[in-house]
Design an enzyme around this catalytic site. Structure first.
Site, short mmCIF file in Angstrom:
data_model
loop_
_atom_site.label_atom_id
_atom_site.label_comp_id
_atom_site.label_asym_id
_atom_site.label_seq_id
_atom_site.Cartn_x
_atom_site.Cartn_y
_atom_site.Cartn_z
N SER A 204 16.44 -0.10 -1.10
CA SER A 204 15.81 -0.60 -2.32
C SER A 204 16.89 -0.78 -3.38
O SER A 204 17.73 0.09 -3.57
CB SER A 204 14.76 0.40 -2.84
OG SER A 204 14.45 0.06 -4.17
N ASP B 57 0.86 -1.18 0.00
CA ASP B 57 0.00 0.00 0.00
C ASP B 57 0.91 1.24 0.00
O ASP B 57 0.92 2.02 0.94
CB ASP B 57 -0.94 -0.02 1.21
CG ASP B 57 -2.09 0.96 1.05
OD1 ASP B 57 -2.17 1.64 0.00
OD2 ASP B 57 -2.92 1.08 1.97
N ASN C 267 15.12 -5.67 3.22
CA ASN C 267 14.53 -5.38 1.92
C ASN C 267 14.74 -6.60 0.99
O ASN C 267 15.24 -7.63 1.41
CB ASN C 267 15.17 -4.11 1.34
CG ASN C 267 14.16 -3.28 0.58
OD1 ASN C 267 13.41 -3.81 -0.24
ND2 ASN C 267 14.13 -1.98 0.83
N LYS D 58 15.69 0.88 7.21
CA LYS D 58 15.47 -0.42 6.55
C LYS D 58 16.72 -0.80 5.78
O LYS D 58 17.18 -0.04 4.91
CB LYS D 58 14.27 -0.35 5.62
CG LYS D 58 13.91 -1.71 5.02
CD LYS D 58 12.51 -1.73 4.48
CE LYS D 58 12.15 -3.07 3.89
NZ LYS D 58 10.76 -3.10 3.40
N ASN E 69 10.74 -7.59 -8.28
CA ASN E 69 10.20 -6.29 -8.67
C ASN E 69 11.32 -5.29 -8.91
O ASN E 69 12.37 -5.35 -8.29
CB ASN E 69 9.20 -5.77 -7.61
CG ASN E 69 9.86 -4.89 -6.57
OD1 ASN E 69 10.05 -3.69 -6.77
ND2 ASN E 69 10.24 -5.48 -5.43
N ASN F 154 16.32 -0.76 -6.50
CA ASN F 154 15.79 -0.29 -7.78
C ASN F 154 15.92 1.21 -8.03
O ASN F 154 15.43 1.71 -9.03
CB ASN F 154 14.32 -0.71 -7.90
CG ASN F 154 14.18 -2.21 -7.81
OD1 ASN F 154 14.92 -2.94 -8.47
ND2 ASN F 154 13.26 -2.69 -6.99
N THR F 155 16.56 1.91 -7.10
CA THR F 155 16.92 3.31 -7.34
C THR F 155 18.44 3.34 -7.43
O THR F 155 19.11 2.90 -6.47
CB THR F 155 16.40 4.21 -6.18
OG1 THR F 155 14.98 4.18 -6.19
CG2 THR F 155 16.90 5.64 -6.30
N PHE G 279 10.27 2.98 -6.87
CA PHE G 279 9.61 4.05 -6.09
C PHE G 279 8.58 4.82 -6.91
O PHE G 279 8.66 6.06 -7.03
CB PHE G 279 10.62 5.05 -5.52
CG PHE G 279 11.51 4.53 -4.41
CD1 PHE G 279 11.28 3.32 -3.79
CD2 PHE G 279 12.59 5.30 -3.97
CE1 PHE G 279 12.10 2.86 -2.76
CE2 PHE G 279 13.42 4.86 -2.95
CZ PHE G 279 13.18 3.63 -2.35
C1 LIG Z 1 6.37 -5.34 -5.43
C2 LIG Z 1 7.15 -4.95 -4.21
C3 LIG Z 1 7.34 -3.61 -3.92
C4 LIG Z 1 8.05 -3.23 -2.80
N1 LIG Z 1 8.21 -1.91 -2.53
C5 LIG Z 1 8.86 -1.54 -1.40
C6 LIG Z 1 8.98 -0.17 -1.06
O1 LIG Z 1 8.47 0.71 -1.76
N2 LIG Z 1 9.68 0.15 0.05
C7 LIG Z 1 10.24 -0.80 0.87
O2 LIG Z 1 10.85 -0.45 1.89
N3 LIG Z 1 10.12 -2.12 0.60
C8 LIG Z 1 9.44 -2.49 -0.52
N4 LIG Z 1 9.32 -3.83 -0.81
C9 LIG Z 1 10.00 -4.83 0.06
C10 LIG Z 1 9.08 -5.41 1.13
O3 LIG Z 1 8.64 -4.44 2.03
C11 LIG Z 1 9.81 -6.51 1.89
O4 LIG Z 1 10.92 -5.95 2.55
C12 LIG Z 1 10.29 -7.64 0.99
O5 LIG Z 1 9.36 -7.89 -0.05
C13 LIG Z 1 10.50 -8.95 1.76
O6 LIG Z 1 9.29 -9.39 2.34
P1 LIG Z 1 8.37 -10.53 1.67
O7 LIG Z 1 9.28 -11.66 1.31
O8 LIG Z 1 7.37 -10.88 2.75
O9 LIG Z 1 7.74 -9.91 0.49
C14 LIG Z 1 8.60 -4.23 -1.93
C15 LIG Z 1 8.38 -5.57 -2.21
C16 LIG Z 1 7.67 -5.95 -3.33
C17 LIG Z 1 7.44 -7.42 -3.61
#
Ligand SMILES: Cc1cc2nc3c(=O)[nH]c(=O)nc-3n(C[C@H](O)[C@H](O)[C@H](O)COP(=O)(O)O)c2cc1C
Length: 354
Positions: free
Chosen positions: A180, A69, A243, A214, A115, A182-183, A119
């Site tokens: 992240s 979200d 992350n 994080k 992914n 991706n930046t 951002f």
């Molecule tokens: C599609 C996607 C988008 C994400 N975007 C963010 C983000 O904007 N900021 C962030 O701190 N982590 C982001 N994450 C990382 C998650 O918060 C989490 O750290 C990571 O997915 C590991 O948890 P999981 O294995 O339960 O998904 C993203 C993960 C996914 C899959």
């Protein structure tokens, strides 16, 4: 909605759709189901496993991880599904579109997501208008912030500070995302020297709101420890570990060949190790939010024993559906009662002291 019903009926349909489109559809479905879900939850009641951390009361320690979200568009939904807290974002100070699509890929057999969203953010100004002020919601909200892609690393601090100043009145806790993948070059902000200055200034901007950092799971030996020690020395109130990873398991799967951050089941072991390392370095000083590949009560409990006071998930919600949440919390409640006499904080990090 049971996890098996979701996995057998809904997930196969969603798997046929482009991953980002499926995400948008699921959001729309959840919003449509809200009146029904709210009614059911009023009868069942929210799952209770109270935990105090970061100076906040959590009804239970399982939260929604950042990224699902991002724009705070479905805030009321997450406590209804059973989450004890919600982390929104990453939010950048200025709006930006993120990377070109496709940028989100799922492997159903592996329970994995790759992914490279980059951002995509409506920006701090717009997201602020969607947030209720502190004290006017049922469960704590964490606000995760980042820098805009066009901002050079040398100017990164002013981006984080601008986002924090705009959003701090709406946050129960803040997270600075320096991890992240991706930046471009974002992760170099994790160097202990830079991070120390960044966290110090962000803490000033955050005023009385606890500020967490994080971190990534992809550190060489010793580097993660130096990074989290620098963050806590500078005033960080906690660490979110971790992350997504740039590493890949040796499995033949087309999704794993996509560039971007890997999450879900293949991340879990590395994420638990990351939590363990953070706990050894700073666990006596600050709480850790453990996140990465949590898809069951066993996984969540492993995170707790490794040192996580709070646990988050994202990817498993996509593969298993919202029926996953309550059974995890109920099982955690049972385990902490049986093994630790109901003392949550005694369970946290117990794997390292046993
Ligand atoms: C599609 C996607 C988008 C994400 N975007 C963010 C983000 O904007 N900021 C962030 O701190 N982590 C982001 N994450 C990382 C998650 O918060 C989490 O750290 C990571 O997915 C590991 O948890 P999981 O294995 O339960 O998904 C993203 C993960 C996914 C899959």
């Amino acid at each position: 909605m049971s996890t098996s019903w979701y996995a057998q009926n809904l997930m196969p349909l969603l798997a046929l759709t482009d991953a980002e489109r499926a995400h948008e559809l699921t959001f729309a479905l959840l919003r449509a189901a809200k009146p029904l879900l709210s009614a059911v939850v009023q009868v069942v009641g929210p799952p209770q496993l109270p935990v105090t951390a970061l100076g906040l009361q959590f009804a239970n320690p399982l939260g929604l991880a950042a990224g699902l979200d991002k724009q705070a568009e479905a805030l009321e939904m997450w406590p209804i599904l059973g989450f004890g807290f919600t982390e929104i974002g990453t939010i950048t100070p200025q709006p930006q579109v993120g990377n070109p699509r496709p940028r989100l890929f799922r492997s159903v057999p592996l329970g994995a997501i790759v992914n490279r969203m980059g951002f995509n953010s409506h920006g701090a100004e717009v997201v602020a208008t969607r947030l209720p002020v502190r004290g006017q919601r049922s469960t704590p909200i964490g606000v995760n912030v980042g820098k805009n892609k066009d901002t050079a690393n040398a100017d990164a601090i002013s981006d984080y500070v601008a986002a924090i100043v705009r959003l701090r009145n709406y946050a129960d806790y803040l997270v600075i995302n320096v991890s992240s993948p991706n930046t471009p070059e974002l992760r170099s902000l994790q160097s202990p020297e830079f991070l120390h200055g960044l966290v110090r200034q962000c803490c000033v901007a955050a005023q009385d709101v606890p500020l967490l950092v994080k971190v990534a799971p992809d550190f060489a030996a010793g580097e993660l420890e130096a990074t989290v020690i620098a963050a806590v020395d500078a005033g960080a109130a906690g660490i979110v570990a971790c992350n997504t990873t740039l590493t890949r398991p040796q499995i033949a799967d087309a999704v794993l060949q996509q560039s971007g951050g890997l999450s879900g089941t293949p991340l879990h072991q590395l994420a638990v190790q990351t939590v363990q390392r953070v706990h050894s370095a700073v666990g006596a000083r600050v709480p850790i939010i453990g996140v990465g590949g949590v898809a069951s009560a066993d996984d969540a409990w492993r995170m707790v024993l490794a040192g996580a006071t709070l646990v988050q998930l994202y990817s498993s919600l996509i593969f298993k559906g919202p029926g996953l949440i309550r059974p995890i919390i109920n099982e955690l409640k049972l385990r902490v009662a049986l093994d630790f006499g109901g003392d949550w904080h005694a369970a946290v990090g117990a794997a390292s002291t046993r």
